[in-house]
Design an enzyme around this catalytic site. Structure first.
Site, PDB file in Angstrom:
ATOM      1  CB  THR A  76      50.553   8.069  14.451  1.00 21.90           C
ATOM      2  OG1 THR A  76      50.727   8.920  13.305  1.00 21.90           O
ATOM      3  CG2 THR A  76      50.510   6.622  13.982  1.00 21.90           C
ATOM      4  CD  GLN A 183      47.193  19.590  10.346  1.00 27.25           C
ATOM      5  OE1 GLN A 183      47.413  20.781  10.567  1.00 27.25           O
ATOM      6  NE2 GLN A 183      48.179  18.729  10.125  1.00 27.25           N
ATOM      7  CB  CYS A 329      52.575  10.154   7.416  1.00 30.18           C
ATOM      8  SG  CYS A 329      52.439  11.012   8.993  1.00 30.18           S
TER       9      CYS A 329
END
Length: 389
Positions: A76, A183, A329
């Protein structure tokens, strides 16, 4: 509480720390090595050497130079530094940013903040297969476009975007190119030169490393504005004392990953295939969300017609099977997937009747069979209830 099954199928949210990673981290947590990497005494030099070794391992894993790797607290922060840092550094050249409708919220919310600051953001659509078309990017480019940011592989569907092709279409344009590879980093070989990206994000806890460490690859001579201010660490782009144990763990996780990536990808693909085979044998209807040929082997998003996501997740949890509806999230309350909305439209039944299954370290075929049987039984019960009502 220990459940009868305890099957963890949410590795896209976070992964368990592997034993060899913990062993590398332990001396930096038990006091064996206790220095600040910025200190000039022996204790500090030992910590600095450990951080530098991890940086070299990670840089080599993406074909970058060590000076191009900036350590952060995770994906993030790295996404925010890339998106807002690049836009603010280049706003004198233009104020147009391109992203997609299916990005992780770390990118989407950063772009929304840029809009509040007066930037113009274009949110590109995706097709029903979940991918962004190269020609769509080309059509959206403008003279004042300063940044293009889009994920390599989607965290909810596992769908892989044509990042190298998009990088090629941006060749000759002044826009910086950033990809969120959080990912993809664990499953796909990555070379920043081949992808033609200026910035790339990854996170330790997605590849069996610890939480609290991520990195942003920043191509040499790329200018960013920092998000925070302080000391000289991380080229002043991420000041503050480095999280040495987490960075060491990140490096150890990458070393394991580099040795085993192909094996892991093959094994995880076989586990997903076994789960699907079992679902088929249980005669439960399902559909795969997104295009099968462009999906990470470890993630699959399934639609179960005649069911509802929220009770499906809750009942699976009671059975000891952990899956997800989308990004972790958005935890705290169930929210329909913005990714599936972008792919199929808000009213499509897939949006409210799909789950994400992601496999990884510790899973085996017996677990896949047990989980598939639990999913099938619960889906059948839900369909029966909804049909009767």
């Amino acid at each position: 509480m220990i459940f009868l099954t305890d099957i963890y199928l949410d590795h896209a949210a976070t992964t368990p720390v592997r034993p060899e990673v913990w062993q590398e981290m332990k001396p930096f947590l038990d006091g064996t090595y206790q220095g600040n990497p910025s200190s000039i005494h022996r204790f500090g030099r030992e910590a600095r050497a450990a951080v530098d070794a991890a940086r070299m391992t990670i840089a080599e894993s993406v074909g970058a130079g060590t000076e191009e790797i900036i350590f952060t607290s995770g994906g993030t922060e790295a996404d925010n530094l890339a998106v807002t840092g690049a836009a603010r550094a280049r706003e004198h050249e233009g104020r147009h940013v391109i992203t997609t409708e299916v990005e992780h919220h770390a990118v989407l919310h950063a772009c929304e903040q840029l809009e509040r600051e007066g930037f113009d953001v274009t949110y590109l659509p995706v097709t029903a297969d979940g991918t962004v078309r190269v020609e769509t990017v080309q059509q959206a480019l403008r003279e004042d476009t300063i940044l293009v940011t889009m994920m390599y592989a989607n965290n909810e569907t596992g769908i892989i975007n044509p990042i190298a092709e998009i990088g090629e279409c941006l060749r000759g344009h002044e826009a910086l190119f950033h990809t969120d590879a959080v990912q993809a980093y664990g499953m796909l070989p990555i070379d920043v030169a081949s992808l033609q990206v200026d910035m790339l994000t990854a996170s330790a806890h997605k590849i069996n490393g610890p939480k609290g460490a991520g990195f942003l690859y920043v191509k040499k001579e790329t200018t960013l504005h920092p998000l925070i201010f302080g000391g000289e660490q991380e080229r002043r782009l991420r000041p503050g004392t480095e999280n040495v144990p987490a960075i060491v763990g990140f490096g150890a996780a990458v070393q394991s990953l580099q040795k085993e990536r192909e094996t892991r990808a093959k094994t995880y693909g076989q586990l997903v295939a076994h789960l699907l085979t079992t679902l088929a044998s249980e005669d439960v209807p399902y559909e795969i969300n997104g295009i099968e040929e462009k999906r990470l082997p470890s993630i699959i998003n399934l639609h179960f017609p005649g069911t509802s996501t929220e009770p499906l997740l809750a009942q699976l949890d009671l059975e000891g099977v952990a899956v997800a509806s989308g990004s972790a999230c958005t935890a705290g309350s169930f929210q329909p997937s913005h990714v599936l909305k972008a792919m199929y439209g808000e009213e499509d039944p897939r949006v409210r009747a799909s789950i994400r299954i992601s496999v990884g370290f510790g899973n085996d075929e017996d677990q896949m069979e047990t989980a598939a049987q639990a999913i099938a039984n619960i889906a059948k019960r839900q369909r029966k209830i909804l049909t009767e009502n």
